[in-house]
Design an enzyme around this catalytic site. Structure first.
Site, PDB file in Angstrom:
ATOM      1  N   HIS A  50      33.238  31.568  43.665  1.00 46.25           N
ATOM      2  CA  HIS A  50      34.398  32.309  43.165  1.00 46.25           C
ATOM      3  C   HIS A  50      35.429  32.510  44.286  1.00 46.25           C
ATOM      4  CE1 HIS A  50      36.183  35.635  40.579  1.00 46.25           C
ATOM      5  NE2 HIS A  50      36.678  35.942  41.761  1.00 46.25           N
ATOM      6  N   GLU A  51      34.957  32.920  45.450  1.00 51.50           N
ATOM      7  CA  GLU A  51      35.890  33.155  46.560  1.00 51.50           C
ATOM      8  C   GLU A  51      36.526  31.839  47.037  1.00 51.50           C
ATOM      9  OE1 GLU A  51      37.007  35.948  47.022  1.00 51.50           O
ATOM     10  OE2 GLU A  51      35.449  37.118  46.034  1.00 51.50           O
TER      11      GLU A  51
ATOM     12  N   HIS B 266      39.414  30.975  44.854  1.00 52.09           N
ATOM     13  CA  HIS B 266      40.652  31.666  45.263  1.00 52.09           C
ATOM     14  C   HIS B 266      41.305  30.906  46.416  1.00 52.09           C
ATOM     15  CE1 HIS B 266      40.476  35.050  42.654  1.00 52.09           C
ATOM     16  NE2 HIS B 266      39.440  35.653  43.219  1.00 52.09           N
TER      17      HIS B 266
ATOM     18  N   HIS C 209      42.373  34.852  38.759  1.00 50.57           N
ATOM     19  CA  HIS C 209      41.363  35.112  37.733  1.00 50.57           C
ATOM     20  C   HIS C 209      41.827  34.579  36.376  1.00 50.57           C
ATOM     21  CE1 HIS C 209      40.288  38.396  40.716  1.00 50.57           C
ATOM     22  NE2 HIS C 209      39.282  37.544  40.723  1.00 50.57           N
TER      23      HIS C 209
HETATM   24 ZN   LIG Z   1      38.223  37.062  42.385  1.00 52.20          ZN
END
Ligand SMILES: [Zn+2]
Length: 281
Positions: free
Chosen positions: A176-177, A180, A186
């Site tokens: 997830h990171e 980014h 998101h």
């Molecule tokens: Zn996030």
């Protein structure tokens, strides 16, 4: 008179103690909030919220703050405009996007393995490849700082991805990171999200309403992805255990992802970096 002076002294001493306590522990918890019981269906973002709100100090440093829960923003730097094509990592002539990384020596061998598993999760089915930094100017510096967070997209030069041990060391959280860092926000921040989900504003911690903002994103002609690793869970920032995001039309759709990227997440990466939709990377 003496008694009044004494009272004044005691009260100023008490408030000094109070202020100091606050400074030492800037962690914020909403009034009346109880940590939700584990349901075993948590998403990567649920883990991130837990780590960032309960197990870490909230302030990164004087000029950097977090928005949407885990996206680092430096004061005075481009931030909200960094969507999609404005902050890409460069692509190699061989068709891969190589992302150089530096891994903090503070991580144990086991922890290092988990972080590399998170990298593999991104690499599988996409044109992204993580390579240990040798001389590259632009790179991610993976550090066990306070909380799980990343900057959005390539910033140029060194950029930190914080993966606090052990709270952030789960493959889904790591992936997830990295998403980014690749330039993705998101999923429920998509400008068209109101066609797909209902945000239950009264159920959200009042101080975290801003984490549910919409942004002008480029969906790259991909459908809304309820199962994206970048989607908040149904109870994200719930202050009373009631859902904060409800899928429209169907109650049976699961929001978010715990461990790995969805198929659409992989397509998103390949489209953003113009790598085509083939599955054989
Ligand atoms: Zn996030």
């Amino acid at each position: 008179m003496d008694r009044i002076i004494l009272l004044c002294l005691v009260s100023s001493w008490l408030s000094a103690v109070h202020a100091q306590k606050f400074l030492i522990s800037p962690k914020w918890v909403p009034r009346g909030f109880k940590e939700r019981e584990e349901r075993g269906d948590g998403t990567a973002m649920d883990e991130i919220i837990k780590a960032n709100e309960f197990h870490s100090t909230r302030i990164i440093d004087g000029s950097t703050s977090l928005r949407e829960g885990d996206i680092a923003v430096s004061a005075g730097r481009r931030s909200k405009t960094c969507f999609a094509r404005s902050c890409l990592w460069s692509k190699s002539v061989d068709g891969h996007v190589y992302i150089a990384y530096n891994l903090s020596p503070e991580y144990s061998e086991m922890e290092e393995k988990v972080i590399k598993k998170g990298m593999e999760t991104i690499e599988k089915g996409t044109c992204v490849r993580f390579v240990p930094r040798t001389h590259q100017r632009d790179y991610i510096d993976i550090q066990p700082k306070s909380g799980c967070w990343s900057y959005l997209g390539a910033r140029g030069g060194r950029q930190t991805v914080s993966l606090q041990a052990p709270d952030c060391l789960r493959t889904g959280v790591i992936a997830h990171e990295f998403m980014h860092a690749l330039g993705f926000v998101h999923e429920q921040s998509r400008f068209d999200r109101d066609n797909y989900v209902t945000i239950m504003w009264p159920n959200i911690w009042r101080d975290r309403l801003r984490n549910f903002e919409k942004f002008k994103t480029d969906s790259m002609n991909l459908p809304y992805d309820y199962g994206s690793i970048m989607h908040f869970g149904m109870y994200a920032y719930s202050q009373d255990g009631e859902p904060t995001i409800i899928p429209k039309n169907s109650q049976n759709i699961k929001l978010g992802q715990a461990l790995t990227l969805s198929h659409i997440d992989k397509m998103k990466i390949n489209r953003l970096y113009k790598c085509g939709d083939k599955d054989d990377y």
